[in-house]
Scaffold this motif. Structure first.
Motif, PDB file in Angstrom:
ATOM      1  N   VAL A  95       4.485  10.452  26.409  1.00  0.00           N
ATOM      2  CA  VAL A  95       4.180   9.229  27.183  1.00  0.00           C
ATOM      3  C   VAL A  95       4.214   9.623  28.836  1.00  0.00           C
ATOM      4  O   VAL A  95       3.228   9.314  29.593  1.00  0.00           O
ATOM      5  N   ARG A  96       5.112  10.142  29.109  1.00  0.00           N
ATOM      6  CA  ARG A  96       5.569  10.665  30.625  1.00  0.00           C
ATOM      7  C   ARG A  96       4.530  11.635  31.042  1.00  0.00           C
ATOM      8  O   ARG A  96       4.008  11.325  32.339  1.00  0.00           O
ATOM      9  N   ALA A  97       4.000  12.567  30.398  1.00  0.00           N
ATOM     10  CA  ALA A  97       3.056  13.621  30.527  1.00  0.00           C
ATOM     11  C   ALA A  97       1.596  12.871  30.836  1.00  0.00           C
ATOM     12  O   ALA A  97       0.928  13.101  31.784  1.00  0.00           O
ATOM     13  N   ALA A  98       1.470  11.750  29.999  1.00  0.00           N
ATOM     14  CA  ALA A  98       0.161  11.156  30.334  1.00  0.00           C
ATOM     15  C   ALA A  98       0.134  10.083  31.347  1.00  0.00           C
ATOM     16  O   ALA A  98      -1.184   9.958  31.977  1.00  0.00           O
ATOM     17  N   GLN A  99       1.346   9.627  31.599  1.00  0.00           N
ATOM     18  CA  GLN A  99       1.199   8.637  32.954  1.00  0.00           C
ATOM     19  C   GLN A  99       0.217   7.475  32.634  1.00  0.00           C
ATOM     20  O   GLN A  99      -0.440   7.088  33.467  1.00  0.00           O
ATOM     21  N   PRO A 100       0.276   6.984  31.760  1.00  0.00           N
ATOM     22  CA  PRO A 100      -0.679   5.910  31.147  1.00  0.00           C
ATOM     23  C   PRO A 100      -0.495   4.535  31.854  1.00  0.00           C
ATOM     24  O   PRO A 100       0.776   4.176  32.093  1.00  0.00           O
ATOM     25  N   ALA A 128      11.650   3.922  27.095  1.00  0.00           N
ATOM     26  CA  ALA A 128      12.568   4.933  27.589  1.00  0.00           C
ATOM     27  C   ALA A 128      11.663   5.769  28.953  1.00  0.00           C
ATOM     28  O   ALA A 128      12.417   6.567  29.505  1.00  0.00           O
ATOM     29  N   SER A 129      10.374   5.549  28.769  1.00  0.00           N
ATOM     30  CA  SER A 129       9.531   6.584  29.692  1.00  0.00           C
ATOM     31  C   SER A 129       9.947   6.128  31.300  1.00  0.00           C
ATOM     32  O   SER A 129       9.714   6.907  31.932  1.00  0.00           O
ATOM     33  N   SER A 130      10.550   4.931  31.497  1.00  0.00           N
ATOM     34  CA  SER A 130      10.767   4.559  32.703  1.00  0.00           C
ATOM     35  C   SER A 130      12.358   4.627  33.153  1.00  0.00           C
ATOM     36  O   SER A 130      12.589   4.362  34.130  1.00  0.00           O
ATOM     37  N   VAL A 131      13.195   5.237  32.430  1.00  0.00           N
ATOM     38  CA  VAL A 131      14.539   5.145  32.520  1.00  0.00           C
ATOM     39  C   VAL A 131      14.981   6.674  32.926  1.00  0.00           C
ATOM     40  O   VAL A 131      14.756   7.793  32.300  1.00  0.00           O
ATOM     41  N   PRO A 132      15.202   6.580  34.413  1.00  0.00           N
ATOM     42  CA  PRO A 132      15.500   8.120  35.121  1.00  0.00           C
ATOM     43  C   PRO A 132      16.285   8.889  34.280  1.00  0.00           C
ATOM     44  O   PRO A 132      15.827  10.333  34.435  1.00  0.00           O
ATOM     45  N   ASN A 133      17.487   8.304  33.781  1.00  0.00           N
ATOM     46  CA  ASN A 133      18.420   9.312  33.218  1.00  0.00           C
ATOM     47  C   ASN A 133      18.228   9.723  31.732  1.00  0.00           C
ATOM     48  O   ASN A 133      18.997  10.529  31.310  1.00  0.00           O
ATOM     49  N   TYR A 134      17.041   9.134  31.280  1.00  0.00           N
ATOM     50  CA  TYR A 134      16.682   9.763  30.084  1.00  0.00           C
ATOM     51  C   TYR A 134      15.850  11.105  29.814  1.00  0.00           C
ATOM     52  O   TYR A 134      14.847  11.007  30.322  1.00  0.00           O
ATOM     53  N   ARG A 135      16.616  12.229  29.328  1.00  0.00           N
ATOM     54  CA  ARG A 135      15.713  13.278  29.461  1.00  0.00           C
ATOM     55  C   ARG A 135      14.668  13.624  28.287  1.00  0.00           C
ATOM     56  O   ARG A 135      15.133  13.443  27.139  1.00  0.00           O
ATOM     57  N   ALA A 136      13.580  13.628  28.698  1.00  0.00           N
ATOM     58  CA  ALA A 136      12.505  13.742  27.525  1.00  0.00           C
ATOM     59  C   ALA A 136      11.459  14.376  28.143  1.00  0.00           C
ATOM     60  O   ALA A 136      10.674  13.897  28.800  1.00  0.00           O
ATOM     61  N   GLY A 137      10.938  15.646  28.059  1.00  0.00           N
ATOM     62  CA  GLY A 137      10.103  16.578  28.466  1.00  0.00           C
ATOM     63  C   GLY A 137      10.136  17.007  29.812  1.00  0.00           C
ATOM     64  O   GLY A 137      11.216  16.896  30.487  1.00  0.00           O
ATOM     65  N   ASP A 138       9.269  17.403  30.475  1.00  0.00           N
ATOM     66  CA  ASP A 138       8.883  17.636  31.820  1.00  0.00           C
ATOM     67  C   ASP A 138       8.472  17.210  33.031  1.00  0.00           C
ATOM     68  O   ASP A 138       8.989  17.252  34.111  1.00  0.00           O
ATOM     69  N   ALA A 139       7.798  16.207  32.419  1.00  0.00           N
ATOM     70  CA  ALA A 139       7.444  15.175  33.209  1.00  0.00           C
ATOM     71  C   ALA A 139       8.225  14.121  33.883  1.00  0.00           C
ATOM     72  O   ALA A 139       9.123  13.949  33.330  1.00  0.00           O
ATOM     73  N   ALA A 140       7.920  13.658  35.204  1.00  0.00           N
ATOM     74  CA  ALA A 140       8.805  12.604  35.751  1.00  0.00           C
ATOM     75  C   ALA A 140       8.772  11.278  35.119  1.00  0.00           C
ATOM     76  O   ALA A 140       7.671  10.944  34.337  1.00  0.00           O
ATOM     77  N   PRO A 141       9.827  10.673  35.103  1.00  0.00           N
ATOM     78  CA  PRO A 141       9.660   9.066  34.626  1.00  0.00           C
ATOM     79  C   PRO A 141       8.648   8.443  35.047  1.00  0.00           C
ATOM     80  O   PRO A 141       8.352   8.714  36.279  1.00  0.00           O
ATOM     81  N   LEU A 142       8.166   7.519  34.238  1.00  0.00           N
ATOM     82  CA  LEU A 142       7.213   6.591  34.928  1.00  0.00           C
ATOM     83  C   LEU A 142       7.652   5.550  35.755  1.00  0.00           C
ATOM     84  O   LEU A 142       9.096   5.147  35.738  1.00  0.00           O
ATOM     85  N   ALA A 143       7.027   4.829  36.694  1.00  0.00           N
ATOM     86  CA  ALA A 143       7.599   3.923  37.636  1.00  0.00           C
ATOM     87  C   ALA A 143       7.734   2.586  37.098  1.00  0.00           C
ATOM     88  O   ALA A 143       8.604   1.919  37.411  1.00  0.00           O
ATOM     89  N   ALA A 144       7.213   2.299  35.902  1.00  0.00           N
ATOM     90  CA  ALA A 144       7.301   1.092  34.994  1.00  0.00           C
ATOM     91  C   ALA A 144       6.939   1.247  33.401  1.00  0.00           C
ATOM     92  O   ALA A 144       6.103   2.143  33.182  1.00  0.00           O
ATOM     93  N   ILE A 145       7.245   0.391  32.848  1.00  0.00           N
ATOM     94  CA  ILE A 145       6.906   0.430  31.401  1.00  0.00           C
ATOM     95  C   ILE A 145       5.494  -0.091  31.416  1.00  0.00           C
ATOM     96  O   ILE A 145       4.937  -0.807  32.008  1.00  0.00           O
ATOM     97  N   PRO A 146       4.672   1.024  30.552  1.00  0.00           N
ATOM     98  CA  PRO A 146       3.355   0.742  30.541  1.00  0.00           C
ATOM     99  C   PRO A 146       2.926  -0.578  29.651  1.00  0.00           C
ATOM    100  O   PRO A 146       3.924  -1.034  28.681  1.00  0.00           O
ATOM    101  N   HIS A 147       1.785  -1.108  29.761  1.00  0.00           N
ATOM    102  CA  HIS A 147       1.399  -2.252  28.740  1.00  0.00           C
ATOM    103  C   HIS A 147       1.302  -1.703  27.430  1.00  0.00           C
ATOM    104  O   HIS A 147       0.906  -0.615  27.280  1.00  0.00           O
TER     105      HIS A 147
END
Length: 255
Positions: A95-100, A128-147
């Motif tokens: 999800v972070r890599a896609a940035q949807p 989890a994609s917007s939680v900064p301290n949650y380590r998952a993949g190489d992409a940066a966390p999202l700014a907000a939870i996607p719809h």
């Protein structure tokens, strides 16, 4: 333009349940990514698991290309998808890599365990994609939870046979042939679906389901969706706004 990420368990699940809507969104200029949790390597009696996975990945990419979409696979095992720590981190990384802006995923209740597990994984990965301290993949966390939205279950029913009521439908009448072409790109599934599910005509069964859902919404063909709006997930109608006049309320519903 928005980026829509559609996540389901196996190659051909999205084509069966959501490809008409994705095709319509692509026509309007939105970016589409189709993702599967597995490569569907269990779905053959004629080729090995590795050979089947390679075939089904190629077919999924070809189907996605018909609407200019990207295809990615999370690489989880077929019939081995669970909402555990490792799978959640992998899905969050996807999800972070896609940035949807919008994620569309499987129904929480369905006939297949992988479908239900993917639904929970995608739901939790959006959070989890917007939680900064949650380590998952190489992409940066999202700014907000996607719809987040759920597609129909197969046949629109629970495991016990109760009908699942959608929040809204999308009139896919203008995209039914594109949806058929996307499904038929999964050539290796024709024999498997006939053997495992007793469905002799793969494409006609999908079209018949689209027509059945269409009757619920007063159109020729439709796909049903439910929005996941529990806080802190966003509650605004992002997908409905993109589709505009193609969104239809229930017209002929019977439980």
């Amino acid at each position: 333009m928005a980026h829509i990420l559609a996540i389901h368990a196996h190659p051909d699940d999205i084509e069966t349940l959501g490809a008409g809507t994705l095709a319509l969104l692509a026509r309007r200029g939105h970016r589409i990514t189709i993702a599967t949790a597995t490569a569907g390597e269990g779905g053959s009696t004629e080729t090995s698991a590795d050979e089947t996975a390679a075939i089904r990945r190629r077919e999924a990419a070809a189907a996605a290309a018909l609407i200019g979409a990207d295809y990615v696979c999370a690489g989880l095992p077929d019939l081995g998808v669970f909402n555990d720590d490792a799978a959640r981190r992998r899905m969050t990384g996807l999800v972070r890599a896609a940035q949807p802006d919008i994620v569309i995923t499987a129904s929480p209740i369905d006939y297949h365990p992988d479908h239900e597990a993917v639904s929970a994984l995608a739901r939790d990965a959006c959070f989890a994609s917007s939680v900064p301290n949650y380590r998952a993949g190489d992409a940066a966390p999202l700014a907000a939870i996607p719809h987040l939205y759920f597609m129909d279950a197969i046949g629109g029913r629970t495991r016990e046979g109760a009908r699942i009521r959608p929040d809204f439908g999308v009139d896919i009448t203008g995209a039914i042939e594109t949806k058929r072409a996307m499904l038929m790109a999964h050539e290796s599934q024709v024999a498997w679906v006939a053997r495992q599910h007793g469905i002799a005509d793969y494409a006609s069964a999908m079209v018949a389901w689209g027509a059945r859902r269409g009757r619920d919404f007063g159109v020729a063909y439709a796909e049903g969706f439910r929005a996941y709006r529990h806080p802190p997930y966003p509650a605004t109608p992002a997908l409905q706004d993109l589709l505009g006049e193609l969104v239809k309320p229930l017209a002929n519903w019977r439980d």
